[in-house]
Design a protein around this motif. Structure first.
Motif, PDB file in Angstrom:
ATOM      1  N   GLY A 152       0.803  -1.215   0.000  1.00  0.00           N
ATOM      2  CA  GLY A 152       0.000   0.000   0.000  1.00  0.00           C
ATOM      3  C   GLY A 152       0.839   1.269   0.000  1.00  0.00           C
ATOM      4  N   LYS A 153       0.134   2.387   0.236  1.00  0.00           N
ATOM      5  CA  LYS A 153       0.772   3.705   0.304  1.00  0.00           C
ATOM      6  C   LYS A 153       0.343   4.382   1.609  1.00  0.00           C
ATOM      7  N   PRO A 154       0.824   3.866   2.748  1.00  0.00           N
ATOM      8  CA  PRO A 154       0.359   4.410   4.032  1.00  0.00           C
ATOM      9  C   PRO A 154       0.934   5.787   4.324  1.00  0.00           C
ATOM     10  N   PHE A 155       0.232   6.496   5.200  1.00  0.00           N
ATOM     11  CA  PHE A 155       0.714   7.808   5.628  1.00  0.00           C
ATOM     12  C   PHE A 155       0.199   8.105   7.026  1.00  0.00           C
ATOM     13  N   ILE A 156       0.902   8.999   7.689  1.00  0.00           N
ATOM     14  CA  ILE A 156       0.506   9.447   9.016  1.00  0.00           C
ATOM     15  C   ILE A 156      -0.523  10.556   8.836  1.00  0.00           C
ATOM     16  N   HIS A 157      -1.605  10.499   9.606  1.00  0.00           N
ATOM     17  CA  HIS A 157      -2.664  11.508   9.507  1.00  0.00           C
ATOM     18  C   HIS A 157      -3.516  11.486  10.771  1.00  0.00           C
ATOM     19  N   PHE A 158      -4.418  12.442  10.893  1.00  0.00           N
ATOM     20  CA  PHE A 158      -5.290  12.519  12.063  1.00  0.00           C
ATOM     21  C   PHE A 158      -6.718  12.054  11.765  1.00  0.00           C
ATOM     22  N   GLY A 159      -6.928  11.405  10.646  1.00  0.00           N
ATOM     23  CA  GLY A 159      -8.265  10.927  10.304  1.00  0.00           C
ATOM     24  C   GLY A 159      -8.822   9.935  11.303  1.00  0.00           C
ATOM     25  N   ASN A 160      -7.970   9.051  11.797  1.00  0.00           N
ATOM     26  CA  ASN A 160      -8.434   8.052  12.775  1.00  0.00           C
ATOM     27  C   ASN A 160      -8.810   8.706  14.093  1.00  0.00           C
ATOM     28  N   THR A 161      -8.016   9.675  14.501  1.00  0.00           N
ATOM     29  CA  THR A 161      -8.315  10.409  15.730  1.00  0.00           C
ATOM     30  C   THR A 161      -9.670  11.102  15.605  1.00  0.00           C
ATOM     31  N   LEU A 162      -9.880  11.759  14.495  1.00  0.00           N
ATOM     32  CA  LEU A 162     -11.144  12.465  14.266  1.00  0.00           C
ATOM     33  C   LEU A 162     -12.312  11.492  14.140  1.00  0.00           C
ATOM     34  N   MET A 163     -12.056  10.304  13.578  1.00  0.00           N
ATOM     35  CA  MET A 163     -13.098   9.280  13.480  1.00  0.00           C
ATOM     36  C   MET A 163     -13.545   8.853  14.879  1.00  0.00           C
ATOM     37  N   VAL A 164     -12.603   8.611  15.775  1.00  0.00           N
ATOM     38  CA  VAL A 164     -12.946   8.197  17.137  1.00  0.00           C
ATOM     39  C   VAL A 164     -13.745   9.296  17.840  1.00  0.00           C
ATOM     40  N   LEU A 165     -13.344  10.544  17.656  1.00  0.00           N
ATOM     41  CA  LEU A 165     -14.098  11.649  18.248  1.00  0.00           C
ATOM     42  C   LEU A 165     -15.520  11.707  17.694  1.00  0.00           C
ATOM     43  N   ALA A 166     -15.673  11.505  16.391  1.00  0.00           N
ATOM     44  CA  ALA A 166     -17.009  11.505  15.786  1.00  0.00           C
ATOM     45  C   ALA A 166     -17.880  10.414  16.399  1.00  0.00           C
ATOM     46  N   ILE A 167     -17.301   9.234  16.600  1.00  0.00           N
ATOM     47  CA  ILE A 167     -18.063   8.127  17.183  1.00  0.00           C
ATOM     48  C   ILE A 167     -18.430   8.434  18.636  1.00  0.00           C
ATOM     49  N   LEU A 168     -17.502   9.017  19.383  1.00  0.00           N
ATOM     50  CA  LEU A 168     -17.784   9.355  20.783  1.00  0.00           C
ATOM     51  C   LEU A 168     -18.880  10.410  20.906  1.00  0.00           C
ATOM     52  N   PHE A 169     -18.838  11.431  20.060  1.00  0.00           N
ATOM     53  CA  PHE A 169     -19.805  12.522  20.175  1.00  0.00           C
ATOM     54  C   PHE A 169     -21.138  12.227  19.494  1.00  0.00           C
ATOM     55  N   LEU A 170     -21.121  11.462  18.408  1.00  0.00           N
ATOM     56  CA  LEU A 170     -22.347  11.230  17.642  1.00  0.00           C
ATOM     57  C   LEU A 170     -22.966   9.861  17.873  1.00  0.00           C
ATOM     58  N   GLY A 171     -22.222   8.951  18.462  1.00  0.00           N
ATOM     59  CA  GLY A 171     -22.696   7.579  18.612  1.00  0.00           C
ATOM     60  C   GLY A 171     -22.195   6.726  17.463  1.00  0.00           C
ATOM     61  N   GLY A 172     -22.381   5.424  17.596  1.00  0.00           N
ATOM     62  CA  GLY A 172     -21.854   4.491  16.607  1.00  0.00           C
ATOM     63  C   GLY A 172     -22.390   4.668  15.199  1.00  0.00           C
ATOM     64  N   GLY A 173     -23.693   4.839  15.056  1.00  0.00           N
ATOM     65  CA  GLY A 173     -24.302   4.939  13.727  1.00  0.00           C
ATOM     66  C   GLY A 173     -23.907   6.198  12.976  1.00  0.00           C
ATOM     67  N   TYR A 174     -24.166   7.342  13.579  1.00  0.00           N
ATOM     68  CA  TYR A 174     -23.834   8.612  12.933  1.00  0.00           C
ATOM     69  C   TYR A 174     -22.312   8.800  12.836  1.00  0.00           C
ATOM     70  N   GLY A 175     -21.579   8.325  13.850  1.00  0.00           N
ATOM     71  CA  GLY A 175     -20.117   8.402  13.803  1.00  0.00           C
ATOM     72  C   GLY A 175     -19.556   7.561  12.672  1.00  0.00           C
ATOM     73  N   PHE A 176     -20.162   6.387  12.459  1.00  0.00           N
ATOM     74  CA  PHE A 176     -19.748   5.546  11.333  1.00  0.00           C
ATOM     75  C   PHE A 176     -19.993   6.255  10.007  1.00  0.00           C
ATOM     76  N   VAL A 177     -21.168   6.834   9.863  1.00  0.00           N
ATOM     77  CA  VAL A 177     -21.487   7.526   8.604  1.00  0.00           C
ATOM     78  C   VAL A 177     -20.511   8.677   8.360  1.00  0.00           C
ATOM     79  N   ALA A 178     -20.239   9.470   9.389  1.00  0.00           N
ATOM     80  CA  ALA A 178     -19.305  10.593   9.239  1.00  0.00           C
ATOM     81  C   ALA A 178     -17.920  10.104   8.859  1.00  0.00           C
ATOM     82  N   SER A 179     -17.441   9.053   9.517  1.00  0.00           N
ATOM     83  CA  SER A 179     -16.096   8.563   9.211  1.00  0.00           C
ATOM     84  C   SER A 179     -16.051   7.868   7.857  1.00  0.00           C
ATOM     85  N   ALA A 180     -17.097   7.152   7.498  1.00  0.00           N
ATOM     86  CA  ALA A 180     -17.121   6.495   6.188  1.00  0.00           C
ATOM     87  C   ALA A 180     -17.117   7.531   5.066  1.00  0.00           C
ATOM     88  N   ILE A 181     -17.873   8.615   5.250  1.00  0.00           N
ATOM     89  CA  ILE A 181     -17.886   9.674   4.234  1.00  0.00           C
ATOM     90  C   ILE A 181     -16.541  10.391   4.203  1.00  0.00           C
TER      91      ILE A 181
END
Length: 183
Positions: free
Chosen positions: A36-65
């Motif tokens: 692959g072509k991996p890179f360091i980024h904060f997307g995962n951190t922001l995904m976890v925050l989205a899940i914590l604040f929005l819940g699993g369903g909406y957090g999943f949708v936000a991170s998937a988008i």
């Protein structure tokens, strides 16, 4: 009242999707890897925050988008489905831990947030390893070589996991008051 609450969740879902997308687009450091072509980024951190604040369903949708959209628009379209699967796994793990800790309807303690963050980081390393194996197999690599090459390509996943374990508790504790009655 319920309609307003749903609208707020949708608005925050879109906001988090945009923040995740921008967070990856603006700050990424590519690393060499066998798979692959991996890179360091904060997307995962922001995904976890989205899940914590929005819940699993909406957090999943936000991170998937956010994460899936980034993949589609930046040369990772062939494996964007794997990113969406990673988002689903992360949403299940993080929201399950959040619900387990939140059972008494009290605010999460610093230790509980750190536990969730570290677990999210470990989950990301595991899912990245599995995704790398699938990516290697997709390009015709033998299974044994895919396992070894994927393991040797985990540097960026490990760095992203450590940053998630450090940054999520800080941002969650700083922002939870703002989200308390909003979502």
């Amino acid at each position: 009242m319920q309609r307003t609450s749903n609208l707020r969740k949708l608005v925050f879902t879109g906001l988090f999707a945009a923040i995740i997308f921008i967070g990856i687009s603006m700050l990424r450091i590519p690393l060499p890897a066998l798979v692959g072509k991996p890179f360091i980024h904060f997307g995962n951190t922001l995904m976890v925050l989205a899940i914590l604040f929005l819940g699993g369903g909406y957090g999943f949708v936000a991170s998937a988008i956010g994460l899936g959209g980034f993949d589609l628009l930046n040369g990772y379209a062939a494996t964007s489905w794997l990113t969406v699967l990673e988002c689903a796994v992360m949403a299940i793990v993080v929201s399950s831990l959040f619900k387990a800790f939140k059972g008494a309807k009290r605010p999460l303690s610093v230790g509980q947030i750190i536990t969730i963050s570290v677990t999210a980081g470990v989950t990301k390393v595991i899912t990245s390893y599995l995704v790398s194996i699938v990516e290697a197999l997709m390009v015709g690599t033998s299974f044994k070589v895919a396992i070894v090459a994927s393991f040797l390509s985990l540097t960026s996943a490990a760095i992203n996991a450590v940053s998630t374990a450090i940054v999520v508790p800080i941002l969650y504790l700083a922002l939870r008051g703002a989200f308390k009655n909003r979502v």
